[in-house]
Design an enzyme around this catalytic site. Structure first.
Site, PDB file in Angstrom:
ATOM      1  N   VAL A  23      -7.647  -3.718  -2.743  1.00 40.32           N
ATOM      2  CA  VAL A  23      -6.637  -3.925  -1.708  1.00 40.32           C
ATOM      3  C   VAL A  23      -5.504  -2.935  -1.940  1.00 40.32           C
ATOM      4  CG1 VAL A  23      -4.961  -5.560  -0.776  1.00 40.32           C
ATOM      5  CG2 VAL A  23      -7.192  -6.392  -1.588  1.00 40.32           C
ATOM      6  N   GLY A  81       3.635  -5.371   7.329  1.00 43.21           N
ATOM      7  CA  GLY A  81       2.678  -6.377   7.786  1.00 43.21           C
ATOM      8  C   GLY A  81       1.227  -5.937   7.738  1.00 43.21           C
ATOM      9  N   TYR A  99       0.020 -13.049  -3.061  1.00 44.82           N
ATOM     10  CA  TYR A  99      -1.045 -13.727  -2.311  1.00 44.82           C
ATOM     11  C   TYR A  99      -0.814 -15.200  -1.964  1.00 44.82           C
ATOM     12  CZ  TYR A  99      -3.668  -9.460  -3.099  1.00 44.82           C
ATOM     13  OH  TYR A  99      -4.074  -8.155  -3.085  1.00 44.82           O
ATOM     14  N   PHE A 158     -12.669  -8.144 -11.227  1.00 44.15           N
ATOM     15  CA  PHE A 158     -13.074  -7.284 -10.115  1.00 44.15           C
ATOM     16  C   PHE A 158     -11.854  -6.893  -9.307  1.00 44.15           C
ATOM     17  CE2 PHE A 158     -12.659 -10.701  -7.000  1.00 44.15           C
ATOM     18  CZ  PHE A 158     -12.890 -11.841  -7.768  1.00 44.15           C
ATOM     19  N   VAL A 185      -2.219  -0.504   0.221  1.00 45.38           N
ATOM     20  CA  VAL A 185      -1.526   0.032   1.401  1.00 45.38           C
ATOM     21  C   VAL A 185      -0.804   1.292   0.946  1.00 45.38           C
ATOM     22  CG1 VAL A 185       0.278  -0.417   3.123  1.00 45.38           C
ATOM     23  CG2 VAL A 185      -1.281  -2.261   2.431  1.00 45.38           C
ATOM     24  N   LEU A 216      -0.868  -5.599   5.086  1.00 50.63           N
ATOM     25  CA  LEU A 216      -1.670  -6.509   4.261  1.00 50.63           C
ATOM     26  C   LEU A 216      -1.869  -7.832   4.987  1.00 50.63           C
ATOM     27  CD1 LEU A 216      -3.130  -7.249   1.657  1.00 50.63           C
ATOM     28  CD2 LEU A 216      -0.955  -8.111   0.778  1.00 50.63           C
TER      29      LEU A 216
HETATM   30  C1  LIG Z   1       0.675  -5.353  -2.373  1.00 50.31           C
HETATM   31  C2  LIG Z   1       0.479  -4.568  -1.080  1.00 50.31           C
HETATM   32  C3  LIG Z   1      -1.014  -4.574  -0.720  1.00 50.31           C
HETATM   33  C4  LIG Z   1       1.277  -5.291   0.034  1.00 50.31           C
HETATM   34  O1  LIG Z   1       1.007  -4.677   1.269  1.00 50.31           O
HETATM   35  P1  LIG Z   1       2.074  -4.714   2.474  1.00 50.31           P
HETATM   36  O2  LIG Z   1       1.398  -4.137   3.668  1.00 50.31           O
HETATM   37  O3  LIG Z   1       3.357  -4.131   2.042  1.00 50.31           O
HETATM   38  O4  LIG Z   1       2.261  -6.283   2.669  1.00 50.31           O
HETATM   39  P2  LIG Z   1       2.904  -6.969   3.966  1.00 50.31           P
HETATM   40  O5  LIG Z   1       3.841  -6.015   4.644  1.00 50.31           O
HETATM   41  O6  LIG Z   1       1.844  -7.572   4.798  1.00 50.31           O
HETATM   42  O7  LIG Z   1       3.757  -8.111   3.257  1.00 50.31           O
HETATM   43  C5  LIG Z   1       3.792  -9.435   3.692  1.00 50.31           C
HETATM   44  C6  LIG Z   1       4.873 -10.163   2.940  1.00 50.31           C
HETATM   45  O8  LIG Z   1       4.578 -10.116   1.536  1.00 50.31           O
HETATM   46  C7  LIG Z   1       5.678  -9.553   0.821  1.00 50.31           C
HETATM   47  N1  LIG Z   1       5.120  -8.720  -0.236  1.00 50.31           N
HETATM   48  C8  LIG Z   1       4.137  -7.810  -0.117  1.00 50.31           C
HETATM   49  N2  LIG Z   1       3.894  -7.234  -1.304  1.00 50.31           N
HETATM   50  C9  LIG Z   1       4.745  -7.798  -2.176  1.00 50.31           C
HETATM   51  C10 LIG Z   1       4.980  -7.603  -3.563  1.00 50.31           C
HETATM   52  N3  LIG Z   1       4.282  -6.687  -4.257  1.00 50.31           N
HETATM   53  N4  LIG Z   1       5.907  -8.369  -4.163  1.00 50.31           N
HETATM   54  C11 LIG Z   1       6.613  -9.278  -3.450  1.00 50.31           C
HETATM   55  N5  LIG Z   1       6.445  -9.498  -2.120  1.00 50.31           N
HETATM   56  C12 LIG Z   1       5.510  -8.762  -1.501  1.00 50.31           C
HETATM   57  C13 LIG Z   1       6.397  -8.717   1.848  1.00 50.31           C
HETATM   58  O9  LIG Z   1       7.745  -8.521   1.485  1.00 50.31           O
HETATM   59  C14 LIG Z   1       6.256  -9.538   3.097  1.00 50.31           C
HETATM   60  O10 LIG Z   1       7.194 -10.587   3.064  1.00 50.31           O
HETATM   61  P3  LIG Z   1       7.932 -11.090   4.393  1.00 50.31           P
HETATM   62  O11 LIG Z   1       6.827 -11.588   5.303  1.00 50.31           O
HETATM   63  O12 LIG Z   1       8.827 -12.165   3.897  1.00 50.31           O
HETATM   64  O13 LIG Z   1       8.609  -9.897   4.945  1.00 50.31           O
HETATM   65  C15 LIG Z   1       0.970  -3.101  -1.184  1.00 50.31           C
HETATM   66  O14 LIG Z   1       2.330  -3.146  -1.536  1.00 50.31           O
HETATM   67  C16 LIG Z   1       0.205  -2.277  -2.193  1.00 50.31           C
HETATM   68  O15 LIG Z   1      -0.736  -1.610  -1.840  1.00 50.31           O
HETATM   69  N6  LIG Z   1       0.642  -2.297  -3.467  1.00 50.31           N
HETATM   70  C17 LIG Z   1       0.050  -1.487  -4.523  1.00 50.31           C
HETATM   71  C18 LIG Z   1      -1.407  -1.828  -4.794  1.00 50.31           C
HETATM   72  C19 LIG Z   1      -1.616  -3.277  -5.092  1.00 50.31           C
HETATM   73  O16 LIG Z   1      -0.879  -3.900  -5.830  1.00 50.31           O
HETATM   74  N7  LIG Z   1      -2.668  -3.819  -4.474  1.00 50.31           N
HETATM   75  C20 LIG Z   1      -3.044  -5.208  -4.649  1.00 50.31           C
HETATM   76  C21 LIG Z   1      -4.197  -5.230  -5.588  1.00 50.31           C
HETATM   77  S1  LIG Z   1      -4.598  -6.911  -5.985  1.00 50.31           S
END
Ligand SMILES: CC(C)(COP(=O)(O)OP(=O)(O)OC[C@H]1O[C@@H](n2cnc3c(N)ncnc32)[C@H](O)[C@@H]1OP(=O)(O)O)[C@@H](O)C(=O)NCCC(=O)NCCS
Length: 408
Positions: free
Chosen positions: A84, A94, A125, A408, A86, A96
Protein backbone atom coordinates in the site's frame (compact mmCIF):
# COMPACT_ATOMS: atom_id res chain seq x y z
CA UNK A 1 -4.86 19.28 -7.78
CA UNK A 2 -5.34 16.94 -10.73
CA UNK A 3 -6.04 13.60 -9.06
CA UNK A 4 -9.56 12.44 -9.83
CA UNK A 5 -9.67 9.86 -7.04
CA UNK A 6 -10.79 7.32 -9.64
CA UNK A 7 -9.66 3.96 -8.32
CA UNK A 8 -9.40 1.16 -10.85
CA UNK A 9 -7.93 -2.33 -10.97
CA UNK A 10 -4.49 -2.31 -12.60
CA UNK A 11 -3.59 -4.33 -15.69
CA UNK A 12 -0.68 -6.82 -15.51
CA UNK A 13 1.49 -4.39 -17.49
CA UNK A 14 1.06 -1.74 -14.77
CA UNK A 15 2.16 -3.86 -11.82
CA UNK A 16 5.86 -3.11 -11.99
CA UNK A 17 5.06 0.60 -11.77
CA UNK A 18 2.87 -0.23 -8.76
CA UNK A 19 5.74 -2.01 -7.02
CA UNK A 20 8.12 0.86 -7.82
CA UNK A 21 5.62 3.33 -6.39
CA UNK A 22 5.15 1.27 -3.22
CA UNK A 23 8.92 0.87 -2.81
CA UNK A 24 9.42 4.63 -3.11
CA UNK A 25 6.65 5.25 -0.55
CA UNK A 26 8.60 3.16 1.97
CA UNK A 27 11.89 4.83 0.92
CA UNK A 28 13.29 1.97 -1.15
CA UNK A 29 14.62 1.95 -4.66
CA UNK A 30 13.13 0.05 -7.60
CA UNK A 31 13.86 -3.66 -8.03
CA UNK A 32 15.99 -4.95 -10.91
CA UNK A 33 14.65 -7.40 -13.51
CA UNK A 34 15.51 -10.49 -11.48
CA UNK A 35 13.99 -8.99 -8.33
CA UNK A 36 10.87 -8.05 -10.28
CA UNK A 37 10.51 -11.60 -11.65
CA UNK A 38 10.23 -12.85 -8.05
CA UNK A 39 8.30 -9.94 -6.56
CA UNK A 40 5.75 -10.04 -9.39
CA UNK A 41 4.52 -13.41 -8.22
CA UNK A 42 2.92 -11.91 -5.10
CA UNK A 43 0.51 -9.94 -7.29
CA UNK A 44 -2.62 -11.97 -7.82
CA UNK A 45 -4.69 -11.27 -10.98
CA UNK A 46 -7.27 -8.52 -10.65
CA UNK A 47 -6.46 -7.71 -7.03
CA UNK A 48 -4.30 -4.60 -7.41
CA UNK A 49 -5.85 -1.15 -7.33
CA UNK A 50 -4.39 2.14 -8.45
CA UNK A 51 -5.17 5.84 -8.79
CA UNK A 52 -3.72 7.92 -11.62
CA UNK A 53 -3.06 11.64 -11.89
CA UNK A 54 -1.78 13.32 -15.04
CA UNK A 55 -1.24 9.89 -16.57
CA UNK A 56 1.00 8.65 -13.76
CA UNK A 57 0.24 6.10 -11.08
CA UNK A 58 0.14 7.92 -7.73
CA UNK A 59 -1.48 5.40 -5.38
CA UNK A 60 -1.67 1.63 -5.16
CA UNK A 61 -2.77 -1.22 -2.91
CA UNK A 62 -2.96 -4.93 -3.53
CA UNK A 63 -4.02 -8.13 -1.77
CA UNK A 64 -3.42 -11.80 -2.30
CA UNK A 65 -5.86 -14.60 -1.47
CA UNK A 66 -5.15 -16.35 1.81
CA UNK A 67 -6.99 -18.03 4.66
CA UNK A 68 -7.27 -17.21 8.35
CA UNK A 69 -7.66 -19.76 11.15
CA UNK A 70 -10.18 -18.59 13.75
CA UNK A 71 -11.01 -19.89 17.26
CA UNK A 72 -12.64 -23.30 17.07
CA UNK A 73 -10.64 -24.40 14.03
CA UNK A 74 -12.61 -22.89 11.14
CA UNK A 75 -10.53 -21.42 8.32
CA UNK A 76 -11.94 -18.38 6.50
CA UNK A 77 -11.06 -17.03 3.05
CA UNK A 78 -9.03 -13.87 3.64
CA UNK A 79 -7.66 -10.92 1.67
CA UNK A 80 -4.01 -10.38 2.65
CA UNK A 81 -3.58 -6.65 2.04
CA UNK A 82 -0.10 -5.40 1.19
CA UNK A 83 2.07 -3.06 -0.90
CA UNK A 84 0.00 0.00 0.00
CA UNK A 85 1.52 3.32 -0.98
CA UNK A 86 0.62 6.83 -2.09
CA UNK A 87 3.14 9.09 -3.85
CA UNK A 88 4.46 11.63 -1.36
CA UNK A 89 3.10 14.58 -3.36
CA UNK A 90 -0.42 13.09 -3.32
CA UNK A 91 -0.88 12.06 0.32
CA UNK A 92 -3.66 13.31 2.60
CA UNK A 93 -6.13 13.82 -0.24
CA UNK A 94 -8.22 10.73 0.39
CA UNK A 95 -6.49 8.37 -2.06
CA UNK A 96 -5.91 5.63 0.53
CA UNK A 97 -9.49 6.02 1.72
CA UNK A 98 -10.78 5.52 -1.83
CA UNK A 99 -8.54 2.47 -2.34
CA UNK A 100 -9.56 0.93 1.00
CA UNK A 101 -13.21 1.24 0.04
CA UNK A 102 -12.66 -0.38 -3.37
CA UNK A 103 -10.55 -3.13 -1.85
CA UNK A 104 -13.01 -4.02 0.93
CA UNK A 105 -15.89 -4.09 -1.57
CA UNK A 106 -13.78 -6.35 -3.78
CA UNK A 107 -13.04 -8.71 -0.86
CA UNK A 108 -16.75 -8.88 -0.02
CA UNK A 109 -17.58 -9.70 -3.65
CA UNK A 110 -14.97 -12.44 -3.63
CA UNK A 111 -16.59 -14.01 -0.57
CA UNK A 112 -13.71 -13.12 1.77
CA UNK A 113 -15.29 -12.29 5.14
CA UNK A 114 -11.97 -11.10 6.61
CA UNK A 115 -8.96 -9.05 5.52
CA UNK A 116 -5.66 -8.62 7.35
CA UNK A 117 -2.54 -6.51 6.93
CA UNK A 118 0.67 -5.40 8.64
CA UNK A 119 0.70 -1.68 9.36
CA UNK A 120 3.72 0.55 8.77
CA UNK A 121 2.21 2.99 11.27
CA UNK A 122 -0.42 2.33 13.91
CA UNK A 123 -2.50 5.46 13.15
CA UNK A 124 -3.48 4.54 9.59
CA UNK A 125 -5.94 1.67 9.47
CA UNK A 126 -8.29 1.92 12.48
CA UNK A 127 -10.49 4.38 10.58
CA UNK A 128 -11.11 1.71 7.93
CA UNK A 129 -12.26 -0.81 10.54
CA UNK A 130 -9.00 -2.68 11.10
CA UNK A 131 -7.98 -3.54 14.66
CA UNK A 132 -4.95 -5.21 16.23
CA UNK A 133 -5.87 -8.88 16.51
CA UNK A 134 -2.51 -10.55 17.20
CA UNK A 135 0.71 -9.24 18.72
CA UNK A 136 4.26 -10.51 19.00
CA UNK A 137 7.34 -9.85 21.06
CA UNK A 138 10.91 -9.26 19.97
CA UNK A 139 13.52 -11.34 21.78
CA UNK A 140 17.27 -11.58 21.87
CA UNK A 141 18.90 -14.63 23.41
CA UNK A 142 22.57 -15.45 23.94
CA UNK A 143 23.93 -17.88 21.34
CA UNK A 144 24.79 -20.72 23.69
CA UNK A 145 22.86 -23.98 23.48
CA UNK A 146 24.29 -24.86 26.91
CA UNK A 147 21.84 -22.38 28.41
CA UNK A 148 18.98 -24.85 28.16
CA UNK A 149 17.79 -26.47 31.39
CA UNK A 150 18.78 -30.16 31.41
CA UNK A 151 15.15 -31.19 31.82
CA UNK A 152 13.76 -28.84 29.14
CA UNK A 153 11.96 -30.71 26.33
CA UNK A 154 14.44 -31.92 23.72
CA UNK A 155 12.13 -32.52 20.76
CA UNK A 156 13.27 -34.63 17.82
CA UNK A 157 15.96 -34.05 15.23
CA UNK A 158 16.87 -30.89 13.28
CA UNK A 159 18.37 -30.93 9.78
CA UNK A 160 19.57 -28.15 7.51
CA UNK A 161 18.13 -27.89 4.01
CA UNK A 162 20.00 -27.49 0.74
CA UNK A 163 19.22 -24.23 -1.07
CA UNK A 164 16.98 -25.84 -3.68
CA UNK A 165 14.95 -27.60 -0.98
CA UNK A 166 14.21 -24.51 1.08
CA UNK A 167 11.04 -23.22 -0.55
CA UNK A 168 9.35 -26.55 -1.40
CA UNK A 169 10.08 -28.20 1.95
CA UNK A 170 9.24 -25.23 4.15
CA UNK A 171 6.08 -24.54 2.15
CA UNK A 172 4.86 -28.06 2.96
CA UNK A 173 5.70 -27.86 6.66
CA UNK A 174 4.08 -24.44 6.98
CA UNK A 175 0.96 -25.68 5.22
CA UNK A 176 0.74 -28.58 7.66
CA UNK A 177 1.02 -26.59 10.89
CA UNK A 178 0.23 -22.89 10.40
CA UNK A 179 -3.55 -23.12 10.46
CA UNK A 180 -3.65 -25.15 13.67
CA UNK A 181 -3.56 -21.95 15.71
CA UNK A 182 -6.05 -19.02 15.62
CA UNK A 183 -4.42 -16.17 13.73
CA UNK A 184 -2.47 -18.49 11.43
CA UNK A 185 -2.75 -17.80 7.71
CA UNK A 186 -1.93 -19.75 4.57
CA UNK A 187 0.85 -18.58 2.24
CA UNK A 188 0.62 -18.54 -1.55
CA UNK A 189 3.41 -19.72 -3.84
CA UNK A 190 3.77 -16.04 -4.72
CA UNK A 191 4.47 -15.21 -1.06
CA UNK A 192 7.18 -17.87 -0.90
CA UNK A 193 8.71 -16.66 -4.11
CA UNK A 194 8.70 -12.97 -3.22
CA UNK A 195 9.72 -13.38 0.43
CA UNK A 196 12.07 -16.36 0.58
CA UNK A 197 12.85 -17.38 -3.02
CA UNK A 198 14.02 -13.85 -3.77
CA UNK A 199 16.59 -13.95 -0.96
CA UNK A 200 17.74 -17.45 -1.88
CA UNK A 201 17.95 -17.12 -5.67
CA UNK A 202 18.19 -13.44 -6.52
CA UNK A 203 20.06 -11.86 -3.65
CA UNK A 204 22.16 -15.00 -3.19
CA UNK A 205 22.16 -14.56 0.57
CA UNK A 206 23.42 -17.24 2.89
CA UNK A 207 20.18 -18.71 4.25
CA UNK A 208 20.04 -21.14 7.13
CA UNK A 209 16.85 -23.17 6.81
CA UNK A 210 16.31 -25.84 9.46
CA UNK A 211 13.51 -28.39 9.73
CA UNK A 212 12.46 -30.22 12.87
CA UNK A 213 11.21 -33.81 12.67
CA UNK A 214 9.10 -35.18 15.49
CA UNK A 215 7.20 -38.44 15.93
CA UNK A 216 4.62 -37.39 13.31
CA UNK A 217 7.16 -36.20 10.74
CA UNK A 218 8.33 -32.67 9.90
CA UNK A 219 6.56 -30.32 12.31
CA UNK A 220 8.60 -27.15 12.56
CA UNK A 221 11.13 -24.97 10.78
CA UNK A 222 13.27 -21.90 11.16
CA UNK A 223 14.87 -19.53 8.65
CA UNK A 224 17.88 -17.50 9.80
CA UNK A 225 20.23 -14.95 8.24
CA UNK A 226 23.35 -13.37 9.62
CA UNK A 227 22.26 -9.95 10.89
CA UNK A 228 23.92 -6.55 10.92
CA UNK A 229 26.53 -6.17 13.64
CA UNK A 230 25.97 -3.44 16.19
CA UNK A 231 29.63 -3.62 17.31
CA UNK A 232 32.79 -5.19 15.89
CA UNK A 233 32.19 -8.64 17.38
CA UNK A 234 28.49 -8.62 18.03
CA UNK A 235 27.20 -10.45 14.97
CA UNK A 236 23.63 -11.67 15.62
CA UNK A 237 21.64 -14.33 13.85
CA UNK A 238 18.25 -12.97 12.73
CA UNK A 239 15.32 -15.36 12.65
CA UNK A 240 12.41 -13.89 10.66
CA UNK A 241 10.46 -17.15 10.39
CA UNK A 242 10.06 -19.89 12.99
CA UNK A 243 7.01 -22.13 13.20
CA UNK A 244 6.68 -25.13 15.46
CA UNK A 245 3.72 -27.41 16.08
CA UNK A 246 4.52 -28.00 19.76
CA UNK A 247 6.90 -27.21 22.60
CA UNK A 248 9.29 -30.02 21.64
CA UNK A 249 9.77 -28.63 18.15
CA UNK A 250 10.05 -25.09 19.56
CA UNK A 251 12.76 -26.12 22.03
CA UNK A 252 14.72 -28.13 19.47
CA UNK A 253 14.73 -25.31 16.91
CA UNK A 254 15.82 -22.66 19.44
CA UNK A 255 18.48 -25.02 20.80
CA UNK A 256 19.75 -25.55 17.26
CA UNK A 257 19.85 -21.81 16.47
CA UNK A 258 21.56 -20.97 19.76
CA UNK A 259 24.21 -23.59 19.07
CA UNK A 260 25.37 -22.15 15.73
CA UNK A 261 28.99 -20.99 15.82
CA UNK A 262 30.40 -17.51 15.23
CA UNK A 263 27.38 -15.53 16.35
CA UNK A 264 26.84 -13.77 19.67
CA UNK A 265 23.10 -13.76 19.91
CA UNK A 266 19.90 -14.88 18.21
CA UNK A 267 17.28 -12.21 17.46
CA UNK A 268 13.69 -12.66 16.44
CA UNK A 269 10.75 -10.28 16.15
CA UNK A 270 7.05 -10.95 16.38
CA UNK A 271 7.38 -14.19 18.32
CA UNK A 272 4.17 -15.51 19.94
CA UNK A 273 3.49 -13.76 23.25
CA UNK A 274 3.19 -17.16 24.91
CA UNK A 275 6.35 -18.73 23.45
CA UNK A 276 7.96 -20.04 26.67
CA UNK A 277 11.61 -19.41 25.80
CA UNK A 278 12.55 -18.20 29.29
CA UNK A 279 11.04 -21.34 30.81
CA UNK A 280 13.41 -23.48 28.75
CA UNK A 281 16.57 -21.73 29.94
CA UNK A 282 18.57 -22.28 33.13
CA UNK A 283 19.20 -18.52 33.13
CA UNK A 284 15.92 -16.90 32.08
CA UNK A 285 17.67 -13.50 31.86
CA UNK A 286 19.65 -14.81 28.88
CA UNK A 287 16.44 -14.12 26.94
CA UNK A 288 15.80 -10.39 26.74
CA UNK A 289 12.42 -9.17 25.54
CA UNK A 290 13.37 -6.19 23.41
CA UNK A 291 9.99 -5.18 22.03
CA UNK A 292 6.28 -5.82 21.89
CA UNK A 293 4.64 -5.10 18.55
CA UNK A 294 1.31 -5.32 16.80
CA UNK A 295 1.22 -8.10 14.23
CA UNK A 296 -2.16 -8.82 12.57
CA UNK A 297 -4.47 -5.91 11.77
CA UNK A 298 -7.80 -7.60 11.15
CA UNK A 299 -10.82 -6.23 9.28
CA UNK A 300 -14.07 -8.13 9.68
CA UNK A 301 -15.41 -7.48 6.18
CA UNK A 302 -18.59 -9.49 6.72
CA UNK A 303 -19.34 -9.33 10.44
CA UNK A 304 -22.31 -11.74 10.47
CA UNK A 305 -20.28 -14.45 8.68
CA UNK A 306 -17.12 -13.85 10.70
CA UNK A 307 -18.93 -13.93 14.04
CA UNK A 308 -20.80 -17.09 13.05
CA UNK A 309 -17.58 -18.82 11.98
CA UNK A 310 -15.70 -18.79 15.27
CA UNK A 311 -16.52 -20.84 18.36
CA UNK A 312 -17.52 -19.40 21.74
CA UNK A 313 -16.98 -20.57 25.28
CA UNK A 314 -19.85 -21.66 27.50
CA UNK A 315 -21.62 -18.51 28.68
CA UNK A 316 -25.06 -17.03 29.25
CA UNK A 317 -26.26 -15.04 26.18
CA UNK A 318 -24.64 -11.67 25.35
CA UNK A 319 -26.17 -8.89 23.22
CA UNK A 320 -23.44 -6.90 21.47
CA UNK A 321 -24.01 -3.87 19.21
CA UNK A 322 -21.41 -3.47 16.47
CA UNK A 323 -20.90 -0.08 14.75
CA UNK A 324 -19.24 0.13 11.35
CA UNK A 325 -19.37 3.60 9.77
CA UNK A 326 -17.15 2.50 6.84
CA UNK A 327 -19.23 -0.59 5.90
CA UNK A 328 -22.71 0.16 7.23
CA UNK A 329 -24.11 -3.25 6.27
CA UNK A 330 -22.27 -4.79 9.23
CA UNK A 331 -23.99 -2.65 11.86
CA UNK A 332 -26.46 -4.34 14.15
CA UNK A 333 -27.06 -6.10 17.44
CA UNK A 334 -25.57 -9.59 17.62
CA UNK A 335 -26.60 -12.27 20.09
CA UNK A 336 -23.88 -14.65 21.19
CA UNK A 337 -25.36 -17.71 22.83
CA UNK A 338 -25.00 -21.49 22.87
CA UNK A 339 -21.63 -21.35 21.16
CA UNK A 340 -22.72 -19.32 18.15
CA UNK A 341 -23.56 -15.77 17.07
CA UNK A 342 -26.28 -14.19 14.93
CA UNK A 343 -27.64 -10.74 14.18
CA UNK A 344 -30.92 -10.17 16.00
CA UNK A 345 -31.66 -6.56 15.14
CA UNK A 346 -30.47 -3.29 13.62
CA UNK A 347 -28.43 -0.71 15.54
CA UNK A 348 -30.74 1.63 17.45
CA UNK A 349 -33.68 -0.77 17.07
CA UNK A 350 -35.84 -2.37 19.75
CA UNK A 351 -33.21 -4.94 20.84
CA UNK A 352 -31.23 -3.16 23.56
CA UNK A 353 -27.52 -4.12 23.51
CA UNK A 354 -25.68 -4.93 26.72
CA UNK A 355 -22.29 -4.12 25.16
CA UNK A 356 -21.25 -1.90 22.23
CA UNK A 357 -18.11 -1.62 20.12
CA UNK A 358 -16.82 -0.51 16.74
CA UNK A 359 -15.85 -3.12 14.18
CA UNK A 360 -12.15 -2.42 14.79
CA UNK A 361 -12.55 -2.95 18.54
CA UNK A 362 -14.41 -6.17 17.79
CA UNK A 363 -11.40 -7.34 15.75
CA UNK A 364 -9.25 -6.92 18.87
CA UNK A 365 -11.29 -9.58 20.69
CA UNK A 366 -12.21 -11.75 17.71
CA UNK A 367 -9.18 -14.07 17.68
CA UNK A 368 -8.79 -13.97 21.47
CA UNK A 369 -5.96 -11.43 21.75
CA UNK A 370 -7.92 -9.08 24.06
CA UNK A 371 -10.65 -9.85 26.58
CA UNK A 372 -13.88 -7.84 26.41
CA UNK A 373 -13.33 -6.74 30.05
CA UNK A 374 -9.99 -5.09 29.24
CA UNK A 375 -11.55 -3.46 26.17
CA UNK A 376 -14.40 -2.09 28.31
CA UNK A 377 -11.95 -0.93 31.00
CA UNK A 378 -9.85 0.93 28.43
CA UNK A 379 -12.83 2.51 26.68
CA UNK A 380 -12.67 0.53 23.42
CA UNK A 381 -16.02 -1.11 24.21
CA UNK A 382 -18.86 0.35 26.26
CA UNK A 383 -21.07 -1.61 28.62
CA UNK A 384 -24.61 -0.27 28.98
CA UNK A 385 -25.11 -3.36 31.14
CA UNK A 386 -21.90 -4.05 33.12
CA UNK A 387 -23.24 -7.46 34.21
CA UNK A 388 -22.68 -8.64 30.62
CA UNK A 389 -18.90 -8.10 30.79
CA UNK A 390 -17.96 -11.39 32.52
CA UNK A 391 -20.35 -13.23 30.21
CA UNK A 392 -18.62 -11.70 27.19
CA UNK A 393 -15.22 -12.66 28.62
CA UNK A 394 -16.40 -16.26 28.96
CA UNK A 395 -17.90 -16.31 25.46
CA UNK A 396 -14.84 -14.82 23.69
CA UNK A 397 -12.28 -16.80 25.76
CA UNK A 398 -9.87 -18.94 23.74
CA UNK A 399 -7.52 -21.70 24.82
CA UNK A 400 -4.28 -20.13 23.55
CA UNK A 401 -2.84 -16.84 22.38
CA UNK A 402 -3.50 -16.08 18.70
CA UNK A 403 -0.48 -15.56 16.49
CA UNK A 404 0.26 -15.51 12.78
CA UNK A 405 4.02 -15.57 12.12
CA UNK A 406 3.77 -14.57 8.45
CA UNK A 407 4.95 -11.13 7.40
CA UNK A 408 3.62 -9.64 4.18
C1 LIG B 1 -0.15 5.80 4.72
C2 LIG B 1 -0.58 6.31 3.35
C3 LIG B 1 -0.91 5.11 2.46
C4 LIG B 1 -1.85 7.18 3.55
O1 LIG B 1 -2.35 7.55 2.29
P1 LIG B 1 -3.22 8.90 2.11
O2 LIG B 1 -3.73 8.89 0.71
O3 LIG B 1 -2.45 10.07 2.57
O4 LIG B 1 -4.41 8.64 3.13
P2 LIG B 1 -5.80 9.44 3.12
O5 LIG B 1 -5.61 10.80 2.52
O6 LIG B 1 -6.87 8.60 2.55
O7 LIG B 1 -6.01 9.59 4.69
C5 LIG B 1 -7.23 9.36 5.34
C6 LIG B 1 -7.12 9.83 6.76
O8 LIG B 1 -6.07 9.10 7.41
C7 LIG B 1 -5.11 10.01 7.97
N1 LIG B 1 -3.80 9.41 7.77
C8 LIG B 1 -3.31 8.87 6.64
N2 LIG B 1 -2.06 8.43 6.84
C9 LIG B 1 -1.77 8.70 8.12
C10 LIG B 1 -0.60 8.50 8.91
N3 LIG B 1 0.50 7.93 8.38
N4 LIG B 1 -0.64 8.87 10.20
C11 LIG B 1 -1.75 9.46 10.71
N5 LIG B 1 -2.88 9.69 10.00
C12 LIG B 1 -2.88 9.31 8.72
C13 LIG B 1 -5.27 11.26 7.14
O9 LIG B 1 -4.81 12.39 7.85
C14 LIG B 1 -6.75 11.30 6.89
O10 LIG B 1 -7.39 11.79 8.04
P3 LIG B 1 -8.68 12.74 7.94
O11 LIG B 1 -9.73 11.92 7.23
O12 LIG B 1 -9.00 13.03 9.36
O13 LIG B 1 -8.25 13.91 7.14
C15 LIG B 1 0.51 7.17 2.66
O14 LIG B 1 0.80 8.24 3.53
C16 LIG B 1 1.78 6.41 2.35
O15 LIG B 1 1.93 5.91 1.26
N6 LIG B 1 2.72 6.35 3.31
C17 LIG B 1 4.02 5.72 3.11
C18 LIG B 1 3.92 4.23 2.83
C19 LIG B 1 3.15 3.49 3.87
O16 LIG B 1 3.31 3.69 5.06
N7 LIG B 1 2.28 2.60 3.38
C20 LIG B 1 1.46 1.77 4.24
C21 LIG B 1 2.08 0.42 4.27
S1 LIG B 1 1.22 -0.60 5.43
Amino acid sequence: MTATLAVRPLEPGELRAALTLFAAAIHRGPVDDAGWARSAELYSPGRTFGVHADGALVATATSFPSELAVPGGAVLPMAAVTRVGVRADHTRRGLLTAMMRAQLEDAAERGEPVATLRASEARIYGRFGYGIATRGRAVRVRADAGLFRPDAPRGGSVRLLQRDEIVPVLRDVHERIALLRPGGISRTDGWWSASVGRRVDVEREHVLAAVHTGPQGDDGFAIAYLGEASGSTDRPLDVPDLHAADIGATAALWRFLMGIDLVEGVRARLRPLDEPLELLLADPRACAVTGNEDETWLRLVDVPSALAARSYGPAEPVLLAVHDPFLEANAGVYRIADGSAERVGPSGGPVRPELECTVSALAMAYLGDRRPSELVASGWWTAPDPAAVPRADAAFATAGTPWCGTYF
